[in-house]
Design an enzyme around this catalytic site. Structure first.
Site, PDB file in Angstrom:
ATOM      1  N   HIS A  23       0.433  -3.697  -2.222  1.00 35.15           N
ATOM      2  CA  HIS A  23       0.078  -2.425  -2.056  1.00 35.15           C
ATOM      3  C   HIS A  23       1.386  -1.509  -1.786  1.00 35.15           C
ATOM      4  CE1 HIS A  23      -2.174   1.180  -1.659  1.00 35.15           C
ATOM      5  NE2 HIS A  23      -1.792   1.516  -0.360  1.00 35.15           N
ATOM      6  N   HIS A  35       0.235   7.675  -0.528  1.00 29.56           N
ATOM      7  CA  HIS A  35       0.231   6.521  -1.376  1.00 29.56           C
ATOM      8  C   HIS A  35      -1.311   6.737  -2.265  1.00 29.56           C
ATOM      9  CE1 HIS A  35      -2.823   4.276   1.310  1.00 29.56           C
ATOM     10  NE2 HIS A  35      -2.350   5.222   1.930  1.00 29.56           N
ATOM     11  N   CYS A 129      -1.893   2.054  -7.467  1.00 23.66           N
ATOM     12  CA  CYS A 129      -0.691   2.611  -6.581  1.00 23.66           C
ATOM     13  C   CYS A 129       0.650   2.260  -6.915  1.00 23.66           C
ATOM     14  CB  CYS A 129      -0.828   1.815  -5.162  1.00 23.66           C
ATOM     15  SG  CYS A 129      -0.960  -0.028  -5.362  1.00 23.66           S
TER      16      CYS A 129
END
Length: 183
Positions: A23, A35, A129
Site C-alpha cells: 500500500h 493516499h 495507490c
C-alpha cells in the site's frame, strides 16, 4: 548503509495481506499520510485513533490519515526514485521508479491538491495507490506493482516454455512503465 530518515514529501509504502501487495502513500509531515484507497475501505468503521479519528476521508477516495493508521502495524518503507535501469529491472515491483522525483514541496502540494479537489476513482489495475503516489512524485502515474504481480502469476501458471515470453513481456513492461498512464 543505514536507512534514511522519513522526510515530508517521501513516497512511502508498506506490505498488506502478508506481503501479497504494497500500500502506497505520500508522507506530508506531522505524522500524516495522504493516499488513495479503494471503495471497500471507505465502508469500514472510522478509526478510533485520536490523531486522525473521523476526519480520515476528506475527499472521497483520497484520505489523510496518521502514519500509524496508514501502516496498520507494518514497517514503513521509502520508495526510491531515479534508480538505474539495472536496479529497476531487478528490484521487486512497486518499490522504485526510474523517473526522478520532483522537489518535496511540489510533491506535497500535488497530494494536498488531490485531497482537496479529488482524484480519479480507484481501480486496482489502472488507477491504484501506487499510481497516485508516483503521480504526486513525478507527474506521471507510473506504478509497476500490478504489472509485476500479473507477470509473476502468469509465470507460475504457464508451462515452462511459455514462461520465456511472459518474462520478456514483464521486463519490457517495467522498462516502459514511465510512459504509460500519463494524466
Amino acid at each position: 548503509m543505514a536507512p534514511r530518515q522519513l522526510e515530508a514529501g517521501d513516497h512511502i509504502y508498506c506490505p498488506r495481506n502478508l506481503g501479497l501487495y504494497y500500500h502506497h502513500g505520500i508522507y506530508v509531515g506531522g505524522d500524516m499520510v495522504i493516499h488513495l484507497r479503494g471503495k471497500g475501505k471507505k465502508l469500514s468503521e472510522p478509526s478510533s485513533c485520536k490523531k486522525c479519528g473521523n476526519k480520515r476521508f476528506i475527499n472521497g477516495e483520497i484520505a489523510r490519515v496518521c502514519i500509524n493508521c496508514f501502516l496498520e502495524g507494518e514497517t514503513v518503507r521509502i520508495y526510491d526514485y531515479g534508480v538505474s535501469v539495472i536496479e529497476f529491472t531487478f528490484r521487486k515491483s512497486g518499490t522504485c521508479s526510474r523517473i526522478p522525483s520532483k522537489p518535496p514541496h511540489e510533491v506535497i502540494t500535488t497530494a494536498v491538491f488531490f485531497l482537496e479537489k479529488g482524484y480519479d476513482h480507484y481501480d486496482v489495475i489502472f488507477n491504484n495507490c501506487e499510481d497516485f503516489a508516483t503521480y504526486c512524485k513525478t507527474g506521471t502515474a507510473a506504478g509497476s506493482q500490478v504489472a509485476g504481480r500479473i507477470a509473476a502469476a502468469a509465470i507460475l501458471l504457464a508451462p515452462a516454455p511459455a514462461a520465456v515470453p511472459i518474462v520478456g513481456a514483464y521486463l519490457a513492461t517495467k522498462a516502459i512503465t514511465a510512459i504509460i498512464k500519463p494524466r
